[in-house]
Write a protein that holds these residues in place. Structure first.
Motif, PDB file in Angstrom:
ATOM      1  N   ARG A 260      -5.297  -1.998   3.706  1.00 19.30           N
ATOM      2  CA  ARG A 260      -4.285  -0.813   3.399  1.00 19.30           C
ATOM      3  C   ARG A 260      -4.072  -0.553   1.859  1.00 19.30           C
ATOM      4  NH1 ARG A 260       0.851  -1.013   7.614  1.00 19.30           N
ATOM      5  NH2 ARG A 260      -0.318  -0.980   9.323  1.00 19.30           N
ATOM      6  N   VAL A 261      -4.035  -1.749   0.864  1.00 20.40           N
ATOM      7  CA  VAL A 261      -3.830  -1.310  -0.333  1.00 20.40           C
ATOM      8  C   VAL A 261      -5.323  -0.977  -1.084  1.00 20.40           C
ATOM      9  CG1 VAL A 261      -3.630  -2.544  -2.574  1.00 20.40           C
ATOM     10  CG2 VAL A 261      -2.256  -3.001  -0.514  1.00 20.40           C
ATOM     11  N   HIS A 262      -6.390  -1.256  -0.586  1.00 23.92           N
ATOM     12  CA  HIS A 262      -7.650  -0.886  -0.876  1.00 23.92           C
ATOM     13  C   HIS A 262      -7.924   0.499  -0.585  1.00 23.92           C
ATOM     14  CE1 HIS A 262      -9.353  -5.116  -1.125  1.00 23.92           C
ATOM     15  NE2 HIS A 262      -8.638  -4.954  -2.296  1.00 23.92           N
ATOM     16  N   ALA A 263      -7.215   0.941   0.688  1.00 26.05           N
ATOM     17  CA  ALA A 263      -7.399   2.362   1.191  1.00 26.05           C
ATOM     18  C   ALA A 263      -6.746   3.573   0.166  1.00 26.05           C
ATOM     19  CB  ALA A 263      -6.985   2.441   2.620  1.00 26.05           C
ATOM     20  N   LEU A 264      -5.605   2.807  -0.622  1.00 22.99           N
ATOM     21  CA  LEU A 264      -4.918   3.774  -1.341  1.00 22.99           C
ATOM     22  C   LEU A 264      -5.639   4.046  -2.539  1.00 22.99           C
ATOM     23  CD1 LEU A 264      -1.278   1.913  -1.589  1.00 22.99           C
ATOM     24  CD2 LEU A 264      -2.082   4.136  -0.167  1.00 22.99           C
ATOM     25  N   LEU A 272       1.112  -3.761  -5.905  1.00 18.69           N
ATOM     26  CA  LEU A 272       0.521  -3.707  -4.599  1.00 18.69           C
ATOM     27  C   LEU A 272      -0.929  -4.365  -4.846  1.00 18.69           C
ATOM     28  CD1 LEU A 272       1.604  -0.937  -2.504  1.00 18.69           C
ATOM     29  CD2 LEU A 272       2.267  -3.353  -2.472  1.00 18.69           C
ATOM     30  N   VAL A 273      -1.196  -3.697  -6.084  1.00 18.19           N
ATOM     31  CA  VAL A 273      -2.780  -4.182  -6.046  1.00 18.19           C
ATOM     32  C   VAL A 273      -2.807  -5.809  -6.731  1.00 18.19           C
ATOM     33  CG1 VAL A 273      -4.870  -3.994  -7.887  1.00 18.19           C
ATOM     34  CG2 VAL A 273      -3.516  -2.086  -6.911  1.00 18.19           C
ATOM     35  N   ALA A 274      -1.697  -6.191  -7.359  1.00 16.59           N
ATOM     36  CA  ALA A 274      -1.901  -7.671  -7.849  1.00 16.59           C
ATOM     37  C   ALA A 274      -1.412  -8.418  -6.457  1.00 16.59           C
ATOM     38  CB  ALA A 274      -0.443  -7.819  -8.837  1.00 16.59           C
ATOM     39  N   ALA A 275      -0.684  -8.048  -5.669  1.00 15.84           N
ATOM     40  CA  ALA A 275      -0.253  -8.735  -4.264  1.00 15.84           C
ATOM     41  C   ALA A 275      -1.657  -9.052  -3.647  1.00 15.84           C
ATOM     42  CB  ALA A 275       0.889  -8.158  -3.766  1.00 15.84           C
TER      43      ALA A 275
END
Length: 286
Positions: A260-264, A272-275
């Motif tokens: 989901r983060v990559h989809a953003l 969020l990218v760091a997490a």
């Protein structure tokens, strides 16, 4: 009242820029340009200009040339007066004015107001000292001739004038104190904001790192013991499924969150990218 020889003093108009006023105040009064007439570029007290390179200017000229030139630029902006000998009763007032004149005030309007008031109060104090000396001498002469010739009114009026000067000095001191307290509060607020802006990303990164480490700790704790002879997990832990099931579900949730983060894409928040990056590392280790 002492009858010692008066000391020359320079009264500088508050309209003179502070930098030039400081230069003028640093020159002995007897070395400043005359109040009228032509002003030579090099006064007589500076000595002759050096004829040879190895012979420099006189020490006096090296010390005071900038102040002399500043005074030449601001003729009419200062007065050379004979400072009266102040009684012990008046010296505290002069000390207060000297302290106020040297006080650092960053606000330009407040600094100008303080300079104006110090300049005016200094003249008032010296005028009072001179008039008080005259009245004292007059009363002493009257006592030897006829005490009724001099009324007590001048002394009473002078006392009232001194009280008014003291009151103005006190009000100026309170004004300066309030300005300095406001300056200190402003500096403290600016330092707090600067510290907050500086610490915010650090604290956020640390929070993300702690969250990642907590997630990793939870995953490792949920696996259960590697020793087969030890008892199984407690009912509370096993109620939601076996350790292997919990780990599998945790991996699925972590993998789903990473996707989901990559989809953003580029619009993903930095935390969020760091997490997601930490989760990805954990997934690869599993």
């Amino acid at each position: 009242m002492s009858h010692a020889k008066d000391v020359l003093h320079v009264l500088i108009d508050p309209l003179v820029p502070a930098e030039d006023a400081a230069l003028i105040a640093g020159v002995p009064p007897e070395l400043l340009p005359p109040p009228e007439g032509p002003v030579p570029d090099r006064p007589g007290w500076a000595g002759r200009p050096p004829k040879r390179r190895e012979r420099g200017d006189s020490y006096r000229w090296l010390c005071y040339q900038d102040g002399y030139r500043a005074a030449a630029r601001h003729r009419g902006g200062y007065r050379i007066v004979a400072a009266p000998s102040l009684t012990q009763e008046l010296k505290p007032y002069q000390d207060s004015l000297d302290t106020l004149a040297a006080t650092t005030v960053t606000d330009e309007m407040a600094r100008a107001a303080v300079r104006d008031e110090v300049w005016a109060l200094t003249q008032l104090l010296w005028s009072y000292a001179g008039l008080a000396a005259r009245v004292t001498a007059l009363e002493e002469q009257a006592e030897s001739i006829d005490a009724d010739m001099v009324s007590s009114t001048p002394s009473q009026t002078l006392d009232a004038a001194r009280s008014a000067i003291a009151d103005r000095i006190g009000r100026l001191e309170r004004f300066v104190q309030n300005v300095q307290e406001a300056q200190q509060a402003e500096r403290a607020a600016a330092e707090h904001e600067e510290q907050r802006v500086f610490l915010r990303p650090l604290l956020r990164d640390q929070a993300v790192q702690c969250g990642s480490e907590a997630l990793d700790l939870l995953a490792r704790a949920s696996v259960g013991s590697l020793a087969p002879h030890l008892p199984g997990p407690s009912p509370e832990v096993g109620a939601s499924g076996s350790p292997h099931d919990s780990l599998r579900m945790l991996r699925q949730r972590a993998d789903d969150l990473v996707e989901r983060v990559h989809a953003l894409g580029a619009g993903a928040p930095s935390e969020l990218v760091a997490a997601a990056r930490h989760l990805n590392v954990w997934l690869k280790r599993r």
